[in-house]
Design a protein around this motif. Structure first.
Motif, PDB file in Angstrom:
ATOM      1  N   UNK A  63      -2.375   0.214  -8.124  1.00 32.50           N
ATOM      2  CA  UNK A  63      -3.711   0.778  -7.952  1.00 32.50           C
ATOM      3  C   UNK A  63      -4.740  -0.233  -7.524  1.00 32.50           C
ATOM      4  N   UNK A  64      -4.718  -1.430  -8.128  1.00 34.17           N
ATOM      5  CA  UNK A  64      -5.696  -2.463  -7.772  1.00 34.17           C
ATOM      6  C   UNK A  64      -5.535  -2.893  -6.330  1.00 34.17           C
ATOM      7  N   UNK A  65      -4.286  -3.007  -5.861  1.00 35.70           N
ATOM      8  CA  UNK A  65      -4.038  -3.388  -4.463  1.00 35.70           C
ATOM      9  C   UNK A  65      -4.500  -2.296  -3.512  1.00 35.70           C
ATOM     10  N   UNK A  66      -4.324  -1.060  -3.931  1.00 36.22           N
ATOM     11  CA  UNK A  66      -4.772   0.077  -3.125  1.00 36.22           C
ATOM     12  C   UNK A  66      -6.282   0.012  -2.900  1.00 36.22           C
ATOM     13  N   UNK A  67      -7.042  -0.203  -3.968  1.00 35.76           N
ATOM     14  CA  UNK A  67      -8.501  -0.286  -3.854  1.00 35.76           C
ATOM     15  C   UNK A  67      -8.918  -1.497  -3.037  1.00 35.76           C
ATOM     16  N   UNK A  68      -8.194  -2.595  -3.195  1.00 35.20           N
ATOM     17  CA  UNK A  68      -8.513  -3.808  -2.435  1.00 35.20           C
ATOM     18  C   UNK A  68      -8.348  -3.576  -0.942  1.00 35.20           C
ATOM     19  N   UNK A  90       8.640   2.894   3.883  1.00 37.65           N
ATOM     20  CA  UNK A  90       8.329   3.876   2.854  1.00 37.65           C
ATOM     21  C   UNK A  90       7.292   3.284   1.906  1.00 37.65           C
ATOM     22  N   UNK A  91       6.107   3.864   1.904  1.00 36.83           N
ATOM     23  CA  UNK A  91       5.022   3.383   1.041  1.00 36.83           C
ATOM     24  C   UNK A  91       4.860   4.336  -0.128  1.00 36.83           C
ATOM     25  N   UNK A  92       4.813   3.776  -1.328  1.00 38.92           N
ATOM     26  CA  UNK A  92       4.623   4.610  -2.506  1.00 38.92           C
ATOM     27  C   UNK A  92       3.687   3.901  -3.475  1.00 38.92           C
ATOM     28  N   UNK A  93       3.490   4.504  -4.646  1.00 39.07           N
ATOM     29  CA  UNK A  93       2.598   3.903  -5.634  1.00 39.07           C
ATOM     30  C   UNK A  93       3.403   3.474  -6.858  1.00 39.07           C
ATOM     31  N   UNK A  94       2.811   3.513  -8.038  1.00 39.78           N
ATOM     32  CA  UNK A  94       3.527   3.092  -9.237  1.00 39.78           C
ATOM     33  C   UNK A  94       4.708   4.005  -9.590  1.00 39.78           C
ATOM     34  N   UNK A  95       4.696   5.229  -9.084  1.00 42.66           N
ATOM     35  CA  UNK A  95       5.842   6.126  -9.248  1.00 42.66           C
ATOM     36  C   UNK A  95       6.846   5.821  -8.142  1.00 42.66           C
ATOM     37  N   UNK A  96       7.570   4.730  -8.331  1.00 40.52           N
ATOM     38  CA  UNK A  96       8.264   4.089  -7.205  1.00 40.52           C
ATOM     39  C   UNK A  96       9.775   4.254  -7.228  1.00 40.52           C
ATOM     40  N   UNK A  97      10.260   5.426  -7.599  1.00 45.70           N
ATOM     41  CA  UNK A  97      11.701   5.667  -7.604  1.00 45.70           C
ATOM     42  C   UNK A  97      12.313   5.441  -6.220  1.00 45.70           C
ATOM     43  N   UNK A  98      11.593   5.818  -5.172  1.00 46.69           N
ATOM     44  CA  UNK A  98      12.134   5.671  -3.822  1.00 46.69           C
ATOM     45  C   UNK A  98      12.184   4.203  -3.405  1.00 46.69           C
ATOM     46  N   UNK A 141      19.426   2.162  -6.652  1.00 44.74           N
ATOM     47  CA  UNK A 141      19.377   2.957  -7.877  1.00 44.74           C
ATOM     48  C   UNK A 141      18.329   4.053  -7.744  1.00 44.74           C
ATOM     49  N   UNK A 142      18.766   5.288  -7.926  1.00 49.29           N
ATOM     50  CA  UNK A 142      17.848   6.432  -7.895  1.00 49.29           C
ATOM     51  C   UNK A 142      17.764   6.966  -9.316  1.00 49.29           C
ATOM     52  N   UNK A 143      16.663   6.629  -9.986  1.00 45.73           N
ATOM     53  CA  UNK A 143      16.511   6.971 -11.390  1.00 45.73           C
ATOM     54  C   UNK A 143      15.034   7.112 -11.713  1.00 45.73           C
ATOM     55  N   UNK A 144      14.612   8.279 -12.189  1.00 43.00           N
ATOM     56  CA  UNK A 144      13.198   8.436 -12.547  1.00 43.00           C
ATOM     57  C   UNK A 144      12.797   7.463 -13.644  1.00 43.00           C
ATOM     58  N   UNK A 145      11.587   6.936 -13.515  1.00 46.31           N
ATOM     59  CA  UNK A 145      11.046   6.048 -14.527  1.00 46.31           C
ATOM     60  C   UNK A 145       9.888   6.708 -15.247  1.00 46.31           C
ATOM     61  N   UNK A 146       9.032   5.901 -15.829  1.00 46.77           N
ATOM     62  CA  UNK A 146       7.853   6.430 -16.503  1.00 46.77           C
ATOM     63  C   UNK A 146       6.898   7.025 -15.482  1.00 46.77           C
ATOM     64  N   UNK A 147       6.318   8.175 -15.829  1.00 43.58           N
ATOM     65  CA  UNK A 147       5.379   8.826 -14.922  1.00 43.58           C
ATOM     66  C   UNK A 147       3.993   8.212 -15.065  1.00 43.58           C
ATOM     67  N   UNK A 148       3.349   7.936 -13.916  1.00 40.89           N
ATOM     68  CA  UNK A 148       1.994   7.378 -13.908  1.00 40.89           C
ATOM     69  C   UNK A 148       1.058   8.299 -13.133  1.00 40.89           C
ATOM     70  N   UNK A 149      -0.149   8.501 -13.655  1.00 40.08           N
ATOM     71  CA  UNK A 149      -1.218   9.135 -12.887  1.00 40.08           C
ATOM     72  C   UNK A 149      -1.958   8.026 -12.151  1.00 40.08           C
ATOM     73  N   UNK A 150      -2.120   8.168 -10.842  1.00 46.85           N
ATOM     74  CA  UNK A 150      -2.621   7.072 -10.015  1.00 46.85           C
ATOM     75  C   UNK A 150      -3.804   7.519  -9.166  1.00 46.85           C
ATOM     76  N   UNK A 151      -4.331   6.559  -8.376  1.00 48.28           N
ATOM     77  CA  UNK A 151      -5.403   6.865  -7.431  1.00 48.28           C
ATOM     78  C   UNK A 151      -4.892   7.682  -6.248  1.00 48.28           C
ATOM     79  N   UNK A 152      -3.572   7.742  -6.083  1.00 48.78           N
ATOM     80  CA  UNK A 152      -2.967   8.497  -4.978  1.00 48.78           C
ATOM     81  C   UNK A 152      -2.101   9.612  -5.568  1.00 48.78           C
ATOM     82  N   UNK A 153      -2.721  10.655  -6.130  1.00 49.00           N
ATOM     83  CA  UNK A 153      -1.987  11.654  -6.911  1.00 49.00           C
ATOM     84  C   UNK A 153      -0.973  12.462  -6.127  1.00 49.00           C
ATOM     85  N   UNK A 154      -1.134  12.576  -4.818  1.00 50.40           N
ATOM     86  CA  UNK A 154      -0.163  13.349  -4.039  1.00 50.40           C
ATOM     87  C   UNK A 154       1.202  12.668  -3.996  1.00 50.40           C
TER      88      UNK A 154
END
Length: 463
Positions: A367-372, A280-288, A296-309
């Motif tokens: 995000x930085x790793x994504x661009x790299x 399972x690959x995700x971004x900074x919105x990493x609840x999964x 632990x399944x708990x929403x955290x802070x919401x981030x707008x990222x380079x992978x908005x979907x």
């Protein structure tokens, strides 16, 4: 094959009724009463099938013959006639262990087309056969909306309303939705994030009186037919590798935010496909990721990222996995979901966390790793990943062993997310279909994140 709810309070129904129900009337998610097991011999026979014929074989276990074979065949072949590659989801080898499955060959250049082109045609078919009114209501983090609109635009007897988070999708994603001029399409741009949009949708579908009054139908991955459609490309990818070289189990690295695409892989594995790891690959919105690693399944802070979907905190399909994780106990699922609603979190113990580890690995990608990753592989192989796919590749590097074969899902064409690609000084040519969008006028209604405002818009459009 009967269909039931993860919460156990809906009478069993058939394939078409399950398709039309979308979200179960008790607030749960629709699932098959049993998962068919495909024999090794049958898997070998399927290796030689085209994508379309493979889909027909898989669907035959689920449709209860409610759709005559020739009708279903026409639906499937018509749905993929608009794809730019005859393989529908072509597989590309990047190195000895890494393959990329291109899921962006459909009309809107994203993986959602694979399911939604078919679902659009199926809705049209059902509307005609049953003389049904079809009002589709959905939320999108970017790609679902465009694919759903493309699947049903201009079709008689069908109207569609899509909610998207205002200014939180890429420009191309926004244009693909809002440049559609057809009268049966309504785009609502909500001042909030995707979770706000999706919560409104789930509340309206849970309001059974409202749902029935306006004949609401679901296009999101809460609809089981979308999940089932996506299992096909897991089988297809595996077969392409198996035909080329001796292979045992294959890993799949899946960019996901709503847990639908990777749950389709879980379903394929339960059906008997030799899948090793579901990564399972995700971004900074990493609840999964937190759930897979910590329970632990708990929403955290919401981030707008380079992978908005994948900018999603609450995964709509998570409940389906909870059902199987808890030994198909609907009462336990109801208890857990009620606790999540009341407390904003749920936690599982070490025993269940051990079961999760048998099903999934997970990696959140910054995000930085994504661009790299995008820059690295473009220089090495000349292959350009979009940011979501790059998250999947980073997760492959982290979680898949050197001697293990892994398929990463390329969920979107990089031109859809040029804002990120441009940050690493890569100039890419835009496909003509995307370039033309920038010259078209947009039509959308911007609304507050307010349920009553939404209801008023829907009553006006669907009424």
């Amino acid at each position: 094959m009967d269909y039931i709810s993860t919460r156990g309070k809906v009478e069993k129904c058939g394939f078409i009724d399950a398709f039309l129900m979308g979200l179960a009337n008790d607030g749960g998610l629709v699932i098959p009463s049993e998962i068919p097991n495909i024999s090794e011999q049958k898997l070998k026979e399927w290796q030689e099938l085209s994508y379309q014929d493979l889909m027909l074989e898989i669907f035959s276990y689920y449709t209860n013959d409610e759709i005559p074979y020739e009708d279903l065949k026409k639906l499937v072949y018509d749905s993929y006639s608009t794809f730019r590659d005859e393989a529908v989801t072509p597989l590309k080898q990047i190195n000895d262990s890494l393959y990329v499955l291109e899921l962006f060959q459909g009309p809107t250049f994203a993986f959602k087309d694979v399911a939604l082109q078919f679902m659009g045609n199926l809705y049209s078919y059902v509307a005609t056969k049953r003389n049904e009114i079809i009002n589709i209501l959905g939320a999108t983090s970017g790609d679902t909306g465009a694919a759903a609109i493309q699947g049903v635009r201009g079709k008689e007897g069908i109207r569609i309303c899509i909610l998207h988070p205002h200014q939180k999708v890429s420009k191309v994603q926004e244009l693909q939705m809002t440049t559609v001029q057809d009268e049966n399409v309504l785009n609502l741009s909500v001042k909030g994030n995707f979770d706000d949009c999706q919560q409104s949708i789930k509340e309206l579908f849970a309001d059974v009186d409202f749902k029935h009054k306006y004949h609401l139908r679901a296009i999101n991955s809460i609809n089981f037919v979308r999940i089932l459609s996506q299992t096909v490309y897991y089988f297809y990818a595996y077969f392409q590798i198996a035909k080329a070289k001796p292979v045992g189990k294959v890993n799949f690295s899946v960019p996901t935010g709503n847990f639908g695409n990777i749950f389709s892989g879980y379903l394929a594995k339960q059906m008997g496909l030799p899948i090793g790891k579901l990564i399972l690959a995700t971004n900074e919105n990493n609840i999964l990721e937190r759930f897979v690693k910590e329970g632990m399944y708990k929403p955290g802070e919401f981030y707008s990222t380079y992978s908005p979907s994948m900018d999603i905190q609450i995964a709509s399909n998570f409940e389906r996995y909870l059902y199987y994780l808890n030994d198909q106990n609907p009462d336990k699922v109801s208890e857990l979901m009620n606790r999540f609603r009341a407390e904003g979190q749920l936690e599982i113990g070490p025993e269940l966390l051990g079961k999760v580890a048998l099903d999934f690995e997970a990696q959140g990608v910054k995000g930085a790793d994504c661009l790299e990753i995008i820059d690295k592989y473009y220089k090495q192989s000349g292959y350009l990943f979009d940011p979501h796919t790059a998250c999947g590749v980073k997760a492959y590097e982290t979680c898949s062993g050197e001697q293990e074969t892994c398929v990463v899902f390329a969920t979107a064409h990089p031109a859809k997310f040029n804002e990120a690609i441009a940050l690493i000084d890569i100039e890419q040519p835009f496909p003509t279909e995307i370039q033309q969008l920038f010259d078209k006028p947009q039509v959308q209604t911007v609304i507050e994140n307010d349920k009553q405002v939404l209801v008023s818009e829907l009553e006006r459009f669907f009424g």
